[in-house]
Write an enzyme that holds these catalytic residues in place. Structure first.
Site, PDB file in Angstrom:
ATOM      1  N   GLY A  10      25.232  37.088  35.032  1.00 53.54           N
ATOM      2  CA  GLY A  10      25.706  37.999  36.068  1.00 53.54           C
ATOM      3  C   GLY A  10      25.461  39.447  35.714  1.00 53.54           C
ATOM      4  N   ARG A  11      26.436  40.060  35.059  1.00 52.04           N
ATOM      5  CA  ARG A  11      26.392  41.514  34.859  1.00 52.04           C
ATOM      6  C   ARG A  11      25.142  41.998  34.140  1.00 52.04           C
ATOM      7  NH1 ARG A  11      31.920  41.723  31.945  1.00 52.04           N
ATOM      8  NH2 ARG A  11      31.214  39.606  31.462  1.00 52.04           N
ATOM      9  N   GLN A  31      27.760  30.604  48.997  1.00 50.51           N
ATOM     10  CA  GLN A  31      29.084  30.427  48.395  1.00 50.51           C
ATOM     11  C   GLN A  31      30.191  30.736  49.400  1.00 50.51           C
ATOM     12  OE1 GLN A  31      31.218  33.013  45.439  1.00 50.51           O
ATOM     13  NE2 GLN A  31      30.762  31.310  44.067  1.00 50.51           N
ATOM     14  N   CYS A  61      37.007  33.407  41.441  1.00 51.99           N
ATOM     15  CA  CYS A  61      37.221  34.841  41.629  1.00 51.99           C
ATOM     16  C   CYS A  61      38.637  35.232  41.195  1.00 51.99           C
ATOM     17  CB  CYS A  61      37.012  35.214  43.092  1.00 51.99           C
ATOM     18  SG  CYS A  61      37.214  36.973  43.338  1.00 51.99           S
ATOM     19  N   ASN A  83      28.550  29.886  31.874  1.00 49.41           N
ATOM     20  CA  ASN A  83      28.546  31.278  32.336  1.00 49.41           C
ATOM     21  C   ASN A  83      29.561  32.116  31.551  1.00 49.41           C
ATOM     22  OD1 ASN A  83      30.213  32.929  34.946  1.00 49.41           O
ATOM     23  ND2 ASN A  83      28.192  33.584  34.274  1.00 49.41           N
ATOM     24  N   PRO A  98      26.549  34.523  41.272  1.00 54.21           N
ATOM     25  CA  PRO A  98      26.940  35.195  42.506  1.00 54.21           C
ATOM     26  C   PRO A  98      27.782  36.423  42.171  1.00 54.21           C
ATOM     27  CG  PRO A  98      28.266  33.209  42.171  1.00 54.21           C
ATOM     28  CD  PRO A  98      27.220  33.225  41.098  1.00 54.21           C
ATOM     29  N   MET A  99      27.421  37.561  42.721  1.00 54.87           N
ATOM     30  CA  MET A  99      28.226  38.776  42.511  1.00 54.87           C
ATOM     31  C   MET A  99      28.336  39.516  43.839  1.00 54.87           C
ATOM     32  SD  MET A  99      26.974  40.255  38.813  1.00 54.87           S
ATOM     33  CE  MET A  99      25.221  40.003  39.070  1.00 54.87           C
ATOM     34  N   LYS A 136      32.060  26.544  41.484  1.00 49.58           N
ATOM     35  CA  LYS A 136      32.056  27.559  40.428  1.00 49.58           C
ATOM     36  C   LYS A 136      33.504  27.905  40.105  1.00 49.58           C
ATOM     37  CE  LYS A 136      30.241  31.956  38.941  1.00 49.58           C
ATOM     38  NZ  LYS A 136      31.399  32.859  39.045  1.00 49.58           N
TER      39      LYS A 136
HETATM   40  C1  LIG Z   1      30.664  42.775  40.644  1.00 45.70           C
HETATM   41  C2  LIG Z   1      30.931  41.307  40.485  1.00 45.70           C
HETATM   42  C3  LIG Z   1      31.098  40.527  41.620  1.00 45.70           C
HETATM   43  C4  LIG Z   1      31.334  39.141  41.503  1.00 45.70           C
HETATM   44  N1  LIG Z   1      31.413  38.380  42.626  1.00 45.70           N
HETATM   45  C5  LIG Z   1      31.520  37.024  42.520  1.00 45.70           C
HETATM   46  C6  LIG Z   1      31.423  36.195  43.676  1.00 45.70           C
HETATM   47  O1  LIG Z   1      31.214  36.649  44.809  1.00 45.70           O
HETATM   48  N2  LIG Z   1      31.553  34.850  43.493  1.00 45.70           N
HETATM   49  C7  LIG Z   1      31.752  34.302  42.249  1.00 45.70           C
HETATM   50  O2  LIG Z   1      31.854  33.079  42.142  1.00 45.70           O
HETATM   51  N3  LIG Z   1      31.819  35.062  41.144  1.00 45.70           N
HETATM   52  C8  LIG Z   1      31.696  36.412  41.253  1.00 45.70           C
HETATM   53  N4  LIG Z   1      31.669  37.177  40.121  1.00 45.70           N
HETATM   54  C9  LIG Z   1      31.739  36.529  38.798  1.00 45.70           C
HETATM   55  C10 LIG Z   1      30.343  36.243  38.248  1.00 45.70           C
HETATM   56  O3  LIG Z   1      29.666  35.288  39.041  1.00 45.70           O
HETATM   57  C11 LIG Z   1      30.393  35.719  36.797  1.00 45.70           C
HETATM   58  O4  LIG Z   1      31.134  34.521  36.778  1.00 45.70           O
HETATM   59  C12 LIG Z   1      31.054  36.705  35.847  1.00 45.70           C
HETATM   60  O5  LIG Z   1      30.572  38.020  36.039  1.00 45.70           O
HETATM   61  C13 LIG Z   1      30.796  36.294  34.374  1.00 45.70           C
HETATM   62  O6  LIG Z   1      29.411  36.253  34.106  1.00 45.70           O
HETATM   63  P1  LIG Z   1      28.676  37.458  33.302  1.00 45.70           P
HETATM   64  O7  LIG Z   1      29.439  37.639  32.018  1.00 45.70           O
HETATM   65  O8  LIG Z   1      27.274  36.967  33.100  1.00 45.70           O
HETATM   66  O9  LIG Z   1      28.765  38.682  34.159  1.00 45.70           O
HETATM   67  C14 LIG Z   1      31.453  38.555  40.211  1.00 45.70           C
HETATM   68  C15 LIG Z   1      31.318  39.355  39.086  1.00 45.70           C
HETATM   69  C16 LIG Z   1      31.052  40.717  39.199  1.00 45.70           C
HETATM   70  C17 LIG Z   1      30.876  41.550  37.946  1.00 45.70           C
END
Ligand SMILES: Cc1cc2nc3c(=O)[nH]c(=O)nc-3n(C[C@H](O)[C@H](O)[C@H](O)COP(=O)(O)O)c2cc1C
Length: 341
Positions: free
Chosen positions: A224-225, A70, A100, A200, A16-17, A139
Site C-alpha cells: 500500500g503506502r 471493494q 478499515c 499485507n 486498496p487505498m 480483506k
Molecule cells: C490512505 C489509505 C487509504 C486506505 N484505504 C483502504 C481502503 O479503501 N480499503 C482497504 O481495505 N484498506 C485501505 N487501506 C489499508 C491498506 O489497504 C493496507 O491494508 C494498509 O495500508 C497496510 O499496508 P501497507 O503497510 O503496505 O500500507 C488504506 C490505507 C491508506 C494508507
C-alpha cells in the site's frame, strides 16, 4: 496465484487505498508489474451510490482484468445488493472490506469493527458469496483488540463460506497503524487455511517482500503506502524476486514521463478543478526527499489550474535532469515510505 478462475500475472498486489488507488493509479501500478489491484472502498449504502465520489470509485472503464471492486458496510443484505451492483457495473471480483480502522467507518460497525461480531461476519460472507457468481475475496485485520485476535476463526469461516482469497493486514484495529505488522499470525493463518492468502503490512522494499513471502508462506504480498509516488516499486520487487538482484534506481527522465502521464490521466479522469487538487498529493509523494523539493512543493500547492501545475512539475524535473541521471542522484533525504498519509 489464482483468484477463482483468474490467474494473476504475479503475486504482487497493490492494496486498496481510498483517495489513492483510483483508476489512474491502479492502471499505473499494473503497468509497472502489479499482478492485481483492488478498487478504493465503496460504501454499500445505495443512497450514496450516485454521489460524485462513488461514481469515480466505481469507474473501471478500460481497466486491465481482473477488475476487483471493494465494498464496505455492515448489513448482509445491503452488501449482497452492493456486490450484485458492482458485478453489473463490470467487477469480475468483489472484495469485502473488514479491515478499515477509520472511526467514520467503524462507528457504523463496518470495516474492522465487524471483527467484534463473528456471527455478523459469517452472515455477511454467506450473503455476499451467494449473491454473485464471481469470486468474492475478503480483506481484514488480525482482530479488533490486541489480545483478542480472532483471525484464525474468521479465516476458517471465510474459507467455509467460499471466499476465494484472503488479504490479511498484520495488525488489529487497536493498532491502527502503530507498532509493526505481525507476520507470525499471518503465518499461522496460512498453515490453517487452503485458500490463497495475501500478506499485507509494512512491505516497503524488495527484501521485505521476499522476507514476508518466505516467512509467512503467503501466496502473494499486498503493498500500500510504499507504492504512493513510487508505482515502479512493483517492477523493483518483481525483479528482485526473480533474480535476487536490485534494479538501479529509475532514471529521472523516466519518472518525469511517468508523472506527466499520471497527471494527464488524473486531469482527464477528474476534470479541471478536482484533477488539479487530487494531483497535488501524488506530486508531493513523487518528489519527497528530492533536492529542493520542499520549496518546489510550496510553490506547486499554490497553483490552481492543471495547465500551470503540469508546467511547474515539468520545469522542476527539468532542473533535476541538469543535476543527475538517476533518481538516487537527486535524492537528498531518506524517505520513510510507511509514513501515514
Ligand atoms: C490512505 C489509505 C487509504 C486506505 N484505504 C483502504 C481502503 O479503501 N480499503 C482497504 O481495505 N484498506 C485501505 N487501506 C489499508 C491498506 O489497504 C493496507 O491494508 C494498509 O495500508 C497496510 O499496508 P501497507 O503497510 O503496505 O500500507 C488504506 C490505507 C491508506 C494508507
Amino acid at each position: 496465484m489464482y483468484i477463482g478462475p483468474y490467474q494473476l500475472s504475479n503475486n504482487l498486489i497493490v492494496a486498496p487505498m481510498a483517495g489513492v488507488t483510483d483508476r489512474p493509479f491502479r492502471t499505473l501500478c499494473k503497468y509497472f508489474g502489479a499482478g492485481h489491484a483492488v478498487s478504493e472502498m465503496m460504501t454499500a449504502d445505495k443512497t450514496l451510490r450516485m454521489s460524485k465520489k462513488s461514481l469515480y470509485r466505481a469507474n473501471f472503464d478500460g481497466e486491465l482484468a481482473p477488475i476487483s471492486a471493494q465494498i464496505a458496510g455492515s448489513d448482509p443484505e445491503q452488501l449482497a445488493e452492493a456486490a450484485r451492483y458492482q458485478v453489473a457495473n463490470g467487477a469480475q471480483i468483489v472484495d469485502i472490506n473488514m479491515g478499515c480502522p477509520a472511526k467514520k467507518v467503524c462507528n457504523k460497525l463496518a470495516g474492522s469493527a465487524l471483527l467484534q461480531d463473528e456471527d455478523l461476519v459469517a452472515r455477511i460472507l454467506d450473503a455476499v458469496v451467494a449473491a454473485v457468481d464471481v469470486p468474492v475475496t475478503l480483506k481484514t485485520r488480525l482482530g479488533f483488540l490486541n489480545g483478542e485476535e480472532n483471525i484464525l476463526r474468521v479465516a476458517k469461516r471465510a474459507e467455509d463460506a467460499g471466499i476465494a482469497a484472503l488479504a490479511l493486514h498484520g495488525r488489529t484495529r487497536e493498532d491502527m497503524y502503530l507498532n509493526t505488522a505481525r507476520y507470525e499470525l499471518i503465518r499461522e493463518v496460512k498453515k490453517n487455511i487452503h485458500i490463497p492468502l495475501i500478506a499485507n503490512g509494512d512491505i516497503d522494499s524488495p527484501e521485505k517482500a521476499k522476507y514476508v513471502l518466505d516467512y509467512t508462506g503467503a501466496d502473494a504480498v499486498m503493498i500500500g503506502r510504499a507504492a504512493q509516488g513510487r508505482p515502479w516499486i512493483f517492477r523493483e520487487i518483481a525483479h528482485y524476486l526473480e533474480t535476487g538482484e536490485h534494479l538501479a534506481a529509475p532514471e529521472i527522465v523516466e519518472v518525469k514521463q511517468v508523472l506527466m502521464g499520471h497527471l494527464a490521466e488524473l486531469y482527464q479522469f477528474y476534470g479541471e478543478y478536482s484533477g488539479c487538487r487530487i494531483a497535488r498529493k501524488h506530486i508531493a509523494w513523487y518528489t519527497k526527499g528530492l533536492r529542493s523539493s520542499n520549496e518546489f512543493r510550496q510553490n506547486m500547492y499554490k497553483v490552481e489550474n492543471t495547465a500551470d501545475q503540469a508546467k511547474v512539475v515539468e520545469s522542476y524535473f527539468d532542473q533535476l535532469l541538469d543535476q543527475g541521471r538517476r533518481m538516487s542522484d537527486v535524492q537528498v533525504e531518506q524517505v520513510n515510505l510507511l509514513e501515514i498519509k
